[in-house]
Write a protein that holds these residues in place. Structure first.
Motif, short mmCIF file in Angstrom:
data_model
loop_
_atom_site.label_atom_id
_atom_site.label_comp_id
_atom_site.label_asym_id
_atom_site.label_seq_id
_atom_site.Cartn_x
_atom_site.Cartn_y
_atom_site.Cartn_z
N ALA A 96 0.86 -1.18 0.00
CA ALA A 96 0.00 0.00 0.00
C ALA A 96 0.90 1.23 0.00
CB ALA A 96 -0.90 0.00 1.23
N GLY A 125 -6.96 2.38 -8.53
CA GLY A 125 -7.26 1.97 -7.16
C GLY A 125 -6.09 1.28 -6.50
N GLU A 133 -5.71 6.52 6.01
CA GLU A 133 -6.57 5.97 4.97
C GLU A 133 -5.90 4.82 4.23
OE1 GLU A 133 -8.97 7.27 0.87
OE2 GLU A 133 -7.94 8.82 2.07
N ASN A 171 -6.14 1.73 6.26
CA ASN A 171 -7.50 1.19 6.25
C ASN A 171 -7.83 0.49 4.93
OD1 ASN A 171 -8.08 2.04 8.85
ND2 ASN A 171 -9.04 3.96 8.20
N ARG A 172 -7.21 0.95 3.84
CA ARG A 172 -7.48 0.37 2.51
C ARG A 172 -6.33 -0.53 2.06
NH1 ARG A 172 -9.14 5.23 -1.39
NH2 ARG A 172 -9.50 3.45 -2.79
N ARG A 173 -5.58 -0.97 3.01
CA ARG A 173 -4.35 -1.70 2.69
C ARG A 173 -4.58 -2.92 1.81
NH1 ARG A 173 -0.56 -4.58 7.32
NH2 ARG A 173 0.71 -5.82 5.88
N GLN A 174 -5.56 -3.74 2.13
CA GLN A 174 -5.80 -4.95 1.34
C GLN A 174 -6.16 -4.62 -0.10
OE1 GLN A 174 -8.74 -7.21 3.56
NE2 GLN A 174 -7.14 -8.39 4.60
N GLU A 175 -6.98 -3.60 -0.29
CA GLU A 175 -7.37 -3.17 -1.64
C GLU A 175 -6.14 -2.73 -2.44
OE1 GLU A 175 -9.58 0.69 -3.70
OE2 GLU A 175 -9.77 0.31 -1.53
#
Length: 363
Positions: free
Chosen positions: A281, A302, A321, A324-328
């Motif tokens: 990320a 993305g 942020e 929180n969006r690490r997997q994505e």
């Protein structure tokens, strides 16, 4: 040096045009240990010590660099270009390389043109989404043209081979987190780790931004910060626990990347390729110009967040942020462009042409 076995690599000024060529040289040596590499770069850039560390002889050349805005230096462009072409021609006559490999640096332009006049084959490699002036001048005479991004084919034509980004083999295989943690024993074990990269030359603005936010950051995170050679922070200021500072890392760079939960970096292709290879990320802080285009593509896919005007107050929400969006981001960043095996693929293609078995140049 054996004529026909010499490959002349050229680039410098920054490390962006250097690291992919070193990766190609590494892959080519693995295929053919008898080949000899020579490098032509700038007098003032950081590339010489990296090139010599790879066991490659280095020649410094003067070459004119066209500034973005009109200045008195433009009056010297013509005489400097003529002199650079003469010095380049003399070097090529001396070495008689089979190939000249360039990844878009301004110092490459006179060398490539002089080399083409001496019947050397030319490889051009477009790294950024937005092409620079150097590759626009080299493209018309290139025998092989490679690109990282699909958009390169639209800009330069169907003969471009879109292969991805060449990086060295050690950067495609990161150590385990347990091994990586042993390289940074002062960090707190169960906290997320932020890795800060300022590019090959370092970034003073990014350095000062993190220095100002250090006390707040280390309340929740570990930080590994590579400031760039010769650049320092925490002078006259307390460096908090959990904040590790290095000008640069050699052996333990892959450990820092393995340990990172979020990478905050400029959007140059060297750092971006490491993020892609590591599946990390990232928060991208692009410089104006080509890096903005690179960052925009990653953001649109993305695969990362973009922070265009960094400040201590804007930095913290972006890092939060990204976590929180690490997997994505970890999922999407890997598909941004290929990195595994790219250097070997290019080396094999060029080597086969050297051996007289070149295939159709169309992809």
């Amino acid at each position: 040096m054996q004529e026909g076995k010499i490959i002349l690599l050229t680039g410098g000024g920054t490390l962006g045009s250097v690291t992919p060529l070193l990766a190609i040289a590494e892959a080519w040596r693995a295929l053919d240990a008898s080949v000899e590499f020579v490098w032509a770069g700038t007098h003032e850039g950081p590339e010489e010590r990296f090139v010599r560390a790879a066991g490659i002889p280095f020649y410094a050349l003067s070459a004119p660099k066209l500034t973005r805005y009109p200045s008195l230096s433009w009056l010297l462009i013509l005489p400097r270009t003529v002199r650079s072409l003469w010095l380049s021609w003399r070097l090529v006559q001396r070495l008689r390389p089979a190939w000249i490999l360039s990844a878009g640096s301004y110092v490459s332009v006179p060398l490539v043109w002089a080399g083409k006049g001496c019947r050397a084959r030319v490889m051009a490699y477009q790294l950024d989404v937005k092409p620079g002036l150097a590759n626009r001048l080299i493209a018309p005479i290139a025998d092989r043209f490679y690109g990282v991004w699909e958009g390169t084919r639209r800009q330069f034509g169907a003969d471009v081979r879109v292969v991805g980004m060449a990086i060295s083999a050690d950067r495609t295989h990161l150590p385990s987190r347990e091994t990586a943690r042993a390289a940074f024993p002062s960090l707190t074990e169960h906290r997320p780790t932020i890795l800060v990269l300022g590019g090959g030359l370092g970034s003073s603005s990014l350095n000062h931004c993190f220095e100002a936010a250090a006390m707040t950051l280390t309340q929740a995170y570990n930080v590994i910060h590579l400031t760039g050679k010769g650049k320092h922070i925490f002078i006259g200021r307390v460096q908090p626990d959990g904040y590790v500072v290095h000008e640069e890392l050699q052996e333990t760079y892959s450990h820092a990347m393995a340990l990172a939960d979020v990478v905050v970096t400029r959007a140059g292709m060297g750092a971006l390729a490491d993020v892609v290879a590591g599946g990390k990320a990232a928060v991208l802080v692009p410089l104006r110009g080509a890096q903005e285009k690179n960052a925009h593509i990653a953001e649109k896919a993305g695969a990362a967040l973009v922070l265009r005007d960094p400040s201590p107050t804007s930095l913290l929400p972006k890092i939060h942020e990204a976590l929180n969006r690490r997997q994505e981001f970890e999922k999407n960043i890997r598909s941004l462009f290929p990195v595994i095996g790219v250097a070997r693929r290019i080396a094999q293609d060029l080597q086969s042409w050297c051996a007289g078995r070149g295939s159709d140049p169309r992809p």
